[in-house]
Design a protein around this motif. Structure first.
Motif, PDB file in Angstrom:
ATOM      1  N   ASP A 114       0.811  -1.225   0.000  1.00  0.00           N
ATOM      2  CA  ASP A 114       0.000   0.000   0.000  1.00  0.00           C
ATOM      3  C   ASP A 114       0.840   1.269   0.000  1.00  0.00           C
ATOM      4  O   ASP A 114       0.292   2.374  -0.037  1.00  0.00           O
ATOM      5  CB  ASP A 114      -0.927   0.017   1.225  1.00  0.00           C
ATOM      6  N   CYS A 115       2.152   1.128   0.062  1.00  0.00           N
ATOM      7  CA  CYS A 115       3.043   2.298   0.032  1.00  0.00           C
ATOM      8  C   CYS A 115       3.185   2.772  -1.413  1.00  0.00           C
ATOM      9  O   CYS A 115       3.676   2.037  -2.278  1.00  0.00           O
ATOM     10  CB  CYS A 115       4.412   1.937   0.604  1.00  0.00           C
ATOM     11  N   THR A 116       2.750   3.992  -1.679  1.00  0.00           N
ATOM     12  CA  THR A 116       2.772   4.530  -3.051  1.00  0.00           C
ATOM     13  C   THR A 116       3.763   5.678  -3.225  1.00  0.00           C
ATOM     14  O   THR A 116       3.860   6.223  -4.313  1.00  0.00           O
ATOM     15  CB  THR A 116       1.370   5.031  -3.441  1.00  0.00           C
ATOM     16  N   VAL A 117       4.482   6.035  -2.186  1.00  0.00           N
ATOM     17  CA  VAL A 117       5.361   7.207  -2.283  1.00  0.00           C
ATOM     18  C   VAL A 117       6.699   6.877  -2.930  1.00  0.00           C
ATOM     19  O   VAL A 117       7.426   7.785  -3.356  1.00  0.00           O
ATOM     20  CB  VAL A 117       5.609   7.828  -0.891  1.00  0.00           C
ATOM     21  N   ILE A 118       7.042   5.580  -2.990  1.00  0.00           N
ATOM     22  CA  ILE A 118       8.306   5.202  -3.636  1.00  0.00           C
ATOM     23  C   ILE A 118       8.035   4.976  -5.114  1.00  0.00           C
ATOM     24  O   ILE A 118       7.520   3.941  -5.530  1.00  0.00           O
ATOM     25  CB  ILE A 118       8.909   3.938  -2.993  1.00  0.00           C
ATOM     26  N   ASN A 119       8.342   5.982  -5.921  1.00  0.00           N
ATOM     27  CA  ASN A 119       8.218   5.892  -7.375  1.00  0.00           C
ATOM     28  C   ASN A 119       9.367   6.669  -7.997  1.00  0.00           C
ATOM     29  O   ASN A 119      10.168   7.312  -7.300  1.00  0.00           O
ATOM     30  CB  ASN A 119       6.864   6.440  -7.845  1.00  0.00           C
ATOM     31  N   PHE A 120       9.455   6.605  -9.308  1.00  0.00           N
ATOM     32  CA  PHE A 120      10.600   7.198  -9.999  1.00  0.00           C
ATOM     33  C   PHE A 120      10.699   8.701  -9.730  1.00  0.00           C
ATOM     34  O   PHE A 120      11.788   9.226  -9.472  1.00  0.00           O
ATOM     35  CB  PHE A 120      10.477   6.938 -11.506  1.00  0.00           C
ATOM     36  N   GLY A 121       9.572   9.401  -9.771  1.00  0.00           N
ATOM     37  CA  GLY A 121       9.600  10.855  -9.601  1.00  0.00           C
ATOM     38  C   GLY A 121      10.044  11.279  -8.215  1.00  0.00           C
ATOM     39  O   GLY A 121      10.923  12.137  -8.062  1.00  0.00           O
ATOM     40  N   ASN A 122       9.430  10.698  -7.176  1.00  0.00           N
ATOM     41  CA  ASN A 122       9.803  11.054  -5.810  1.00  0.00           C
ATOM     42  C   ASN A 122      11.254  10.712  -5.507  1.00  0.00           C
ATOM     43  O   ASN A 122      11.960  11.468  -4.823  1.00  0.00           O
ATOM     44  CB  ASN A 122       8.887  10.343  -4.802  1.00  0.00           C
ATOM     45  N   TRP A 123      11.689   9.555  -5.994  1.00  0.00           N
ATOM     46  CA  TRP A 123      13.079   9.156  -5.747  1.00  0.00           C
ATOM     47  C   TRP A 123      14.049  10.127  -6.426  1.00  0.00           C
ATOM     48  O   TRP A 123      15.068  10.497  -5.844  1.00  0.00           O
ATOM     49  CB  TRP A 123      13.306   7.736  -6.255  1.00  0.00           C
ATOM     50  N   PHE A 124      13.711  10.554  -7.628  1.00  0.00           N
ATOM     51  CA  PHE A 124      14.581  11.487  -8.352  1.00  0.00           C
ATOM     52  C   PHE A 124      14.654  12.828  -7.618  1.00  0.00           C
ATOM     53  O   PHE A 124      15.734  13.408  -7.466  1.00  0.00           O
ATOM     54  CB  PHE A 124      14.055  11.681  -9.773  1.00  0.00           C
ATOM     55  N   VAL A 125      13.507  13.325  -7.159  1.00  0.00           N
ATOM     56  CA  VAL A 125      13.484  14.597  -6.425  1.00  0.00           C
ATOM     57  C   VAL A 125      14.273  14.476  -5.125  1.00  0.00           C
ATOM     58  O   VAL A 125      14.963  15.415  -4.708  1.00  0.00           O
ATOM     59  CB  VAL A 125      12.030  15.018  -6.150  1.00  0.00           C
ATOM     60  N   LEU A 126      14.198  13.333  -4.463  1.00  0.00           N
ATOM     61  CA  LEU A 126      14.933  13.131  -3.217  1.00  0.00           C
ATOM     62  C   LEU A 126      16.437  13.038  -3.458  1.00  0.00           C
ATOM     63  O   LEU A 126      17.228  13.652  -2.721  1.00  0.00           O
ATOM     64  CB  LEU A 126      14.440  11.845  -2.535  1.00  0.00           C
ATOM     65  N   CYS A 127      16.847  12.292  -4.491  1.00  0.00           N
ATOM     66  CA  CYS A 127      18.261  11.938  -4.635  1.00  0.00           C
ATOM     67  C   CYS A 127      19.054  12.843  -5.564  1.00  0.00           C
ATOM     68  O   CYS A 127      20.295  12.845  -5.490  1.00  0.00           O
ATOM     69  CB  CYS A 127      18.373  10.492  -5.119  1.00  0.00           C
ATOM     70  N   LEU A 128      18.388  13.602  -6.449  1.00  0.00           N
ATOM     71  CA  LEU A 128      19.162  14.499  -7.310  1.00  0.00           C
ATOM     72  C   LEU A 128      19.943  15.532  -6.498  1.00  0.00           C
ATOM     73  O   LEU A 128      21.139  15.750  -6.766  1.00  0.00           O
ATOM     74  CB  LEU A 128      18.241  15.186  -8.323  1.00  0.00           C
ATOM     75  N   PRO A 129      19.332  16.191  -5.494  1.00  0.00           N
ATOM     76  CA  PRO A 129      20.152  17.102  -4.675  1.00  0.00           C
ATOM     77  C   PRO A 129      21.285  16.387  -3.939  1.00  0.00           C
ATOM     78  O   PRO A 129      22.377  16.954  -3.783  1.00  0.00           O
ATOM     79  CB  PRO A 129      19.140  17.698  -3.689  1.00  0.00           C
ATOM     80  N   ILE A 130      21.037  15.151  -3.491  1.00  0.00           N
ATOM     81  CA  ILE A 130      22.110  14.381  -2.851  1.00  0.00           C
ATOM     82  C   ILE A 130      23.265  14.187  -3.815  1.00  0.00           C
ATOM     83  O   ILE A 130      24.442  14.370  -3.459  1.00  0.00           O
ATOM     84  CB  ILE A 130      21.571  13.015  -2.364  1.00  0.00           C
ATOM     85  N   CYS A 131      22.934  13.808  -5.056  1.00  0.00           N
ATOM     86  CA  CYS A 131      23.961  13.598  -6.067  1.00  0.00           C
ATOM     87  C   CYS A 131      24.744  14.879  -6.342  1.00  0.00           C
ATOM     88  O   CYS A 131      25.986  14.864  -6.409  1.00  0.00           O
ATOM     89  CB  CYS A 131      23.309  13.071  -7.353  1.00  0.00           C
ATOM     90  N   ILE A 132      24.046  15.998  -6.495  1.00  0.00           N
ATOM     91  CA  ILE A 132      24.718  17.267  -6.804  1.00  0.00           C
ATOM     92  C   ILE A 132      25.631  17.690  -5.657  1.00  0.00           C
ATOM     93  O   ILE A 132      26.798  18.076  -5.870  1.00  0.00           O
ATOM     94  CB  ILE A 132      23.668  18.357  -7.102  1.00  0.00           C
ATOM     95  N   ILE A 133      25.118  17.621  -4.426  1.00  0.00           N
ATOM     96  CA  ILE A 133      25.931  18.015  -3.268  1.00  0.00           C
ATOM     97  C   ILE A 133      27.153  17.116  -3.143  1.00  0.00           C
ATOM     98  O   ILE A 133      28.281  17.588  -2.909  1.00  0.00           O
ATOM     99  CB  ILE A 133      25.074  17.964  -1.982  1.00  0.00           C
ATOM    100  N   MET A 134      26.958  15.815  -3.308  1.00  0.00           N
ATOM    101  CA  MET A 134      28.094  14.901  -3.195  1.00  0.00           C
ATOM    102  C   MET A 134      29.112  15.120  -4.291  1.00  0.00           C
ATOM    103  O   MET A 134      30.325  15.040  -4.051  1.00  0.00           O
ATOM    104  CB  MET A 134      27.597  13.449  -3.212  1.00  0.00           C
ATOM    105  N   LEU A 135      28.648  15.397  -5.516  1.00  0.00           N
ATOM    106  CA  LEU A 135      29.592  15.642  -6.608  1.00  0.00           C
ATOM    107  C   LEU A 135      30.434  16.890  -6.337  1.00  0.00           C
ATOM    108  O   LEU A 135      31.656  16.888  -6.541  1.00  0.00           O
ATOM    109  CB  LEU A 135      28.835  15.791  -7.933  1.00  0.00           C
TER     110      LEU A 135
END
Length: 537
Positions: A231-252
């Motif tokens: 029943d968990c619907t929050v894990i999808n491609f869009g939400n994951w991208f919004v969550l992890c793109l800033p992580i990727c940029i900051i880490m880079l």
């Protein structure tokens, strides 16, 4: 299985078959039940993604993207490092980390060799100038003779002896310095080669975090959520991208600063603001331009692959974006990201690669091409992980382990997550990323339920930190590929990897406590997770 996966006494995929053998023998699950767990929606998604990756690699689109990104940043060592990191991270969002490094590292090695050759040629030119008509040493020697005649007339013998000593010093300066270390003329050249090599290995792992399909550990995490929290619907491609793109940029950015400081020095102004090109930079620009020109004009196959690639990303984003109804609302509960991947992956076997004729027809990819890229061992490994997780749930092992860990509930949730991240980051250095994920997800999810914390608050940072295997050449395949080029030692990787691990864990915890919490409602216990009382029931 955890011990076997860590020590690799058997191949990882063979160890993954143990549940199919042992669960029926010990009466935990029927053989038919175990078999049904081995193939999930994850595998269908992987099939479609590998079709895309196969076409990108076959027609050389990855080289065009990487070279275009690198040349856009500049060719001095600092900007060259940043350009390669951005290009490698972008490719690893859509391709496997191993394939990305295997494709980009030959380009980096060609650039390194050109830089070393440019340094040697510049040194030869300088030596030739010293031996030519404009040789400053010969001019000074002529002046020494004239001064000697003058000194003999004036009786200034002490002045002449001083000039002779200066002449000996001058001759010692004329001699060329010995090579620094074999193929490297200077310490600076060697440090630059180390920095460029490490930035490729690390940026591929960082870029893979950004999309659910970027690395196998992300896919394993997503499939675990779909399987045990349907029943968990929050894990999808869009939400994951919004969550992890800033992580990727900051880490880079932080990783570039750290690697630049370690291997190129702290003069960031020279890297960011330099406008005059040295001889090395001119040679580097030339080899990159020649490599890009050798690709020729963009081909029909590359254009079609790029269109399908962009279409796949758009369909993933719009399937269930969260802030608005997506196209999956027309197929409630039926269409997933795997549906998109399979639909577009199927087209690669249909669209012709060349103008069809009566005698010969060739699609963009063939089954043989696909088989060469398909990581079948990962498919079995992931299936074994799902079977192991199902067994721990049915037998009650996961609940028992969670009860043992409930004293951690007295700690603040962030402290518990930090401990989990540090443990996972340490173990993934000596065990495969996928194996580490499959070991810890079935343990940490019941722990989160037992202490009343949103399971995603515990599982997301753990799934991300599994990818931070930066310390050793054997920690993951990208590290091993880079290490084989001979520019690095194990200690080089340990020193740089410790810094990258700290950067990674801190960045993930920052995301968890800031934009991740409102995005995924991590501060509340969700309705889709079971309510567990103090006895673990």
């Amino acid at each position: 299985m955890a011990v076997y996966w860590m020590t690799e006494v058997l191949p990882l995929s063979v160890t993954a078959l143990l549940p199919a053998l042992l669960f029926p023998l010990f009466g935990i699950m029927k053989s038919s039940q175990v078999a049904s767990v081995y193939f999930k929606d994850f595998h269908l998604l992987l099939l479609g993604v590998i079709c895309l990756a196969t076409s990108i690699e076959k027609w050389g689109l990855h080289q065009r993207i990487a070279l275009r990104l690198v040349t856009g940043f500049g060719v001095n060592p600092g900007m060259l490092m940043l350009g390669f990191m951005v290009g490698c991270a972008f490719l690893s969002m859509w391709l496997s980390n191993t394939s990305t490094v295997a494709m980009v590292m030959p380009i980096v090695e060609a650039v390194i060799q050109q830089v070393l050759n440019a340094s040697e040629e510049a040194s030869k030119d300088h030596k030739g100038a010293l031996n030519g008509i404009s040789n400053l040493a010969l001019q000074l020697e002529g002046k020494l003779i004239l001064c000697a005649l003058t000194a003999s007339k004036q009786g200034l013998q002490s002045q002449f002896r001083q000039l002779l000593r200066n002449q000996k010093l001058l001759r010692s300066v004329k001699q060329a310095p010995p090579p620094y270390n074999g193929k490297y003329r200077t310490h600076e050249d060697h440090m630059m080669c180390k920095g460029l090599s490490l930035c490729i290995a690390y940026s591929s792992s960082i870029g893979g975090l950004t999309t659910l399909s970027g690395t196998s550990t992300n896919l394993i995490f997503a499939e675990y959520i779909y399987q045990y929290y349907p029943d968990c619907t929050v894990i999808n491609f869009g939400n994951w991208f919004v969550l992890c793109l800033p992580i990727c940029i900051i880490m880079l950015i932080l990783s570039w600063i750290f690697l630049h400081w370690m291997y190129l020095g702290s003069n960031f102004r020279a890297s960011l603001c330099s406008r005059q090109r040295s001889e090395k930079e001119k040679h580097t620009a030339r080899v990159l331009r020649d490599q890009y020109n050798s690709l020729g004009p963009i081909s029909w196959q590359e254009i079609i692959t790029m269109i399908i690639f962009i279409l796949m990303a758009i369909l993933w984003f719009t399937r269930n974006p969260g802030f608005m109804p997506g196209w999956s609302a027309f197929y409630p509960g039926y269409a997933t990201d795997a549906t998109v991947a399979l639909l577009l992956g199927f087209t690669f076997f249909i669209i012709p690669a060349h103008k069809p004729n009566a005698e010969h027809y060739e699609a963009l990819i063939t089954w043989k091409d696909f088989q060469a890229c398909m990581p079948w061992e990962i498919s079995l490994l992931v299936g074994g992980g799902f079977a192991l997780a199902e067994g721990t749930k049915i037998s009650g092992l996961s609940t028992w382990v969670a009860e043992l860990l409930t004293p951690l509930g007295s700690l603040p949730p962030l402290a518990t997550v930090t401990i989990a991240c540090l443990i996972v980051t340490s173990i993934t250095e000596v065990a495969s990323n996928a194996a580490t994920t499959t070991i810890f997800l079935p343990i940490l999810a019941p722990l989160a339920e037992a202490i009343g914390v949103n399971p995603l608050y515990m599982l997301i940072p753990t799934a991300l930190c599994v990818s931070f295997s930066f310390l050793l050449p054997v920690s993951n395949p990208p590290n091993a590929i880079v290490f084989t080029y001979g520019h690095l030692t194990s200690m080089d990787m340990v020193k740089a990897g410790l810094g990258l691990n700290v950067i990674g864990v801190l960045t993930v915890l920052l995301a968890l406590t800031t934009w991740g919490t409102p995005l995924l409602n991590l501060d509340t216990y969700p309705d889709w997770a079971p309510v567990v009382n103090g006895t673990g029931v």
